[in-house]
Design a protein around this motif. Structure first.
Motif, mmCIF file in Angstrom:
data_model
loop_
_atom_site.group_PDB
_atom_site.id
_atom_site.type_symbol
_atom_site.label_atom_id
_atom_site.label_comp_id
_atom_site.label_asym_id
_atom_site.label_seq_id
_atom_site.Cartn_x
_atom_site.Cartn_y
_atom_site.Cartn_z
ATOM 1 N N GLU A 57 0.348 -0.711 0.259
ATOM 2 C CA GLU A 57 0.028 0.449 0.153
ATOM 3 C C GLU A 57 0.894 1.299 -0.036
ATOM 4 N N THR A 58 2.042 1.143 -0.139
ATOM 5 C CA THR A 58 2.991 2.592 0.077
ATOM 6 C C THR A 58 3.105 2.076 -1.712
ATOM 7 N N ASP A 59 3.037 1.583 -2.337
ATOM 8 C CA ASP A 59 3.632 1.565 -3.721
ATOM 9 C C ASP A 59 2.697 2.970 -4.966
ATOM 10 N N VAL A 60 2.914 2.877 -5.654
ATOM 11 C CA VAL A 60 2.612 3.423 -7.202
ATOM 12 C C VAL A 60 2.487 2.614 -8.249
ATOM 13 N N ASP A 61 1.680 2.566 -9.714
ATOM 14 C CA ASP A 61 1.531 1.921 -10.554
ATOM 15 C C ASP A 61 1.953 2.628 -11.108
ATOM 16 N N ILE A 62 3.117 3.230 -12.435
ATOM 17 C CA ILE A 62 2.949 3.991 -13.595
ATOM 18 C C ILE A 62 2.965 3.499 -15.215
ATOM 19 N N LYS A 63 1.516 4.249 -15.561
ATOM 20 C CA LYS A 63 1.645 3.501 -17.364
ATOM 21 C C LYS A 63 3.153 4.609 -17.251
ATOM 22 N N VAL A 64 3.899 3.949 -18.048
ATOM 23 C CA VAL A 64 5.577 4.917 -19.200
ATOM 24 C C VAL A 64 5.085 5.153 -20.314
ATOM 25 N N SER A 65 5.714 6.088 -20.685
ATOM 26 C CA SER A 65 5.485 6.967 -21.749
ATOM 27 C C SER A 65 6.600 7.457 -22.201
ATOM 28 N N HIS A 66 7.503 8.054 -21.522
ATOM 29 C CA HIS A 66 9.167 7.200 -21.754
ATOM 30 C C HIS A 66 9.660 6.539 -21.313
ATOM 31 N N CYS A 67 11.402 6.363 -21.837
ATOM 32 C CA CYS A 67 12.476 5.583 -21.005
ATOM 33 C C CYS A 67 13.246 6.201 -21.602
ATOM 34 N N GLY A 68 14.406 6.827 -21.380
ATOM 35 C CA GLY A 68 15.387 7.132 -21.106
ATOM 36 C C GLY A 68 16.547 4.946 -21.458
ATOM 37 N N HIS A 92 16.018 3.184 -16.512
ATOM 38 C CA HIS A 92 15.625 4.085 -14.992
ATOM 39 C C HIS A 92 15.469 5.158 -14.840
ATOM 40 N N GLU A 93 15.055 5.571 -16.107
ATOM 41 C CA GLU A 93 15.112 7.369 -16.558
ATOM 42 C C GLU A 93 13.490 7.114 -16.962
ATOM 43 N N ILE A 94 12.358 7.106 -16.276
ATOM 44 C CA ILE A 94 11.519 6.972 -16.628
ATOM 45 C C ILE A 94 10.352 7.761 -16.379
ATOM 46 N N ILE A 95 9.629 7.817 -17.379
ATOM 47 C CA ILE A 95 8.172 9.607 -16.947
ATOM 48 C C ILE A 95 7.378 8.715 -17.655
ATOM 49 N N GLY A 96 5.575 8.650 -16.877
ATOM 50 C CA GLY A 96 5.063 8.497 -17.279
ATOM 51 C C GLY A 96 3.787 8.842 -15.845
ATOM 52 N N THR A 97 2.881 8.511 -16.197
ATOM 53 C CA THR A 97 1.190 8.968 -15.345
ATOM 54 C C THR A 97 0.965 7.611 -14.645
ATOM 55 N N ILE A 147 9.059 20.947 -18.754
ATOM 56 C CA ILE A 147 9.492 20.104 -19.017
ATOM 57 C C ILE A 147 9.339 19.326 -20.002
ATOM 58 N N PRO A 148 9.204 18.388 -20.762
ATOM 59 C CA PRO A 148 8.657 18.153 -22.343
ATOM 60 C C PRO A 148 9.346 15.921 -21.664
ATOM 61 N N SER A 149 8.388 15.472 -21.676
ATOM 62 C CA SER A 149 8.632 14.064 -20.726
ATOM 63 C C SER A 149 10.113 13.521 -22.152
ATOM 64 N N GLU A 150 10.393 13.764 -23.035
ATOM 65 C CA GLU A 150 11.239 13.011 -23.401
ATOM 66 C C GLU A 150 12.983 14.024 -23.518
ATOM 67 N N LEU A 151 12.848 14.832 -22.698
ATOM 68 C CA LEU A 151 13.684 16.352 -22.292
ATOM 69 C C LEU A 151 13.710 15.536 -20.761
ATOM 70 N N ALA A 152 12.748 14.731 -20.059
ATOM 71 C CA ALA A 152 13.269 14.581 -18.689
ATOM 72 C C ALA A 152 13.538 13.451 -18.536
ATOM 73 N N ALA A 153 13.052 12.909 -18.628
ATOM 74 C CA ALA A 153 13.410 11.387 -18.802
ATOM 75 C C ALA A 153 15.191 11.407 -18.547
ATOM 76 N N VAL A 188 16.133 8.042 -25.594
ATOM 77 C CA VAL A 188 14.787 7.747 -25.161
ATOM 78 C C VAL A 188 13.403 7.047 -26.203
ATOM 79 N N LEU A 189 13.162 6.127 -24.824
ATOM 80 C CA LEU A 189 12.226 4.901 -26.048
ATOM 81 C C LEU A 189 10.946 5.715 -25.679
ATOM 82 N N ALA A 190 10.131 5.733 -26.861
ATOM 83 C CA ALA A 190 8.689 6.013 -26.489
ATOM 84 C C ALA A 190 7.035 4.988 -26.585
ATOM 85 N N ASN A 191 6.670 5.054 -25.633
ATOM 86 C CA ASN A 191 5.441 4.147 -25.516
ATOM 87 C C ASN A 191 4.065 4.906 -26.621
#
Length: 363
Positions: free
Chosen positions: A36-47, A71-76, A166-172, A360-363
């Motif tokens: 219950e301390t966890d979060v699920d993230i839908k990945v949009s970008h990963c460096g 381990h350069e993960i951006i998502g929602t 910051i755009p996701s592809e630059l943040a990753a 940067v990989l993009a889903n």
């Protein structure tokens, strides 16, 4: 907030050392056992990070195959545990977030093992429970899985908000490469009045130039073997460029001229020469790590009071601080976006040095 998932975790898995040669396999996998301390993230970008290649080929010790790197993960945010909000009040379903190279630490939860590092917000130096975002093992026994995937699950404490500007592809790539350079440079006083040298212009090195300028350093010099990257170095923001295999007497011409040198290369070559460029009581920061994990440090420069140190990724607090600076200064790393389905070709291209300067990989 903590409702059961209705989505699958799928990603690129490496099953042995051949994975680093572009032989990852796309498959469904079991994520971390939910807490219950966890979060699920839908990945949009990963460096794509050099660490990914090291781990895929068991370069830093035996890898725990199968492994999903990244381990350069951006998502929602899709799902938030009932205890996650207290660990990270900024989290909301639908918010854009990031996860870097670390996804857990002991967080002072181990009886009779007080962790000063976690207590003072330096979780990246935790001595009792550091968990890498991939190829690690959580306290509940689950393996950690990274962002070459559709989804990521990890403790909320290590999830950070991404500034809107910051755009996701630059943040990753900031979440590992960026903070690996930012953290030791900030710690060693990079800023106005300082001259900085960056050894190697690649995914890490170009961040060194970017941060030095963003922090207000007086002068930034890039050192590389050939002159082929000189135009890129100046375009990123460097004030000068040294080609160590082509420029005559580059050591004598630049001796005692730099306060800080940060080296991204995984080699001892020229280490003594680099250190001779540092002023008395300056600092040599080494962030490039060879597979062997061994460096031979010349003692001569050390007697001038020069400090030799390294750095290990960044804490959640440093990630937030770094992203705020990036937003303020409109920092723009150089990235090439590749579809997630091209991960195998992208890691081969990365190994061959084709990235300028981060894939940067993009889903």
């Amino acid at each position: 907030m903590g409702s059961a998932q209705d989505y699958k975790f799928e990603g690129w898995m490496g099953y042995d050392k051949s994975a680093a040669d572009g032989k990852l396999v796309w498959t469904e996998f079991d994520p971390k056992v939910w807490e219950e301390t966890d979060v699920d993230i839908k990945v949009s970008h990963c460096g794509i990070c050099g660490s990914d290649l090291h781990v895929l080929r068991s370069g830093w010790g035996p890898t725990k195959y199968p492994v999903c790197v990244g381990h350069e993960i951006i998502g929602t945010v899709l799902r938030i545990g009932s205890e996650a909000a207290s660990a990270n009040p900024s989290l909301k379903v639908g918010s854009r977030v990031g996860v870097g190279a670390q996804s857990d630490s002991c967080r002072n939860r181990i009886p009779d093992k007080k962790c000063k590092e976690c207590e003072i917000g330096q979780e990246n130096y935790c001595q009792h429970g550091f968990v890498g975002t991939y190829n690690g093992t959580y306290a509940n026994g689950s393996p950690s899985a990274g962002g070459y995937a559709t989804h990521v699950r990890c403790p909320a404490h290590f999830v950070v908000p991404i500034p809107d500007s910051i755009p996701s592809e630059l943040a990753a790539p900031m979440l590992c490469a960026g903070v690996t350079m930012y953290s030791p440079m900030k710690r060693n006083g990079c800023g106005p009045g300082k001259t900085v040298g960056v050894v190697g212009l690649g995914g890490l090195g170009h961040f060194g130039v970017i941060w030095a300028k963003a922090m207000g350093a007086d002068r930034v010099v890039v050192l590389s073997r050939k002159r082929s990257k000189a135009a890129d170095a100046l375009a990123v923001g460097a004030d000068a460029y040294i080609a160590t295999e082509e420029d005559e007497d580059w050591v004598g011409a630049n001796r005692n001229s730099l306060d800080i040198i940060i080296s991204t290369i995984s080699s001892n070559k020229h280490l003594g020469d680099y250190m001779s460029l540092i002023k008395a009581r300056g600092v040599m920061i080494q962030v490039g790590l060879p597979d062997a994990g061994v460096f031979e440090i010349p003692t001569g420069p050390l007697v001038r009071g020069i400090k030799f140190e390294g750095g290990l990724v960044g804490s959640p607090g440093e990630l937030v601080e770094m992203l705020a600076l990036a937003a303020e200064k409109n920092v723009k790393p150089w990235v090439n976006v590749r579809p997630m389905k091209e991960a195998n070709q992208a890691i081969v291209d990365m190994h061959e040095g084709k990235a300028r300067y981060r894939y940067v990989l993009a889903n």
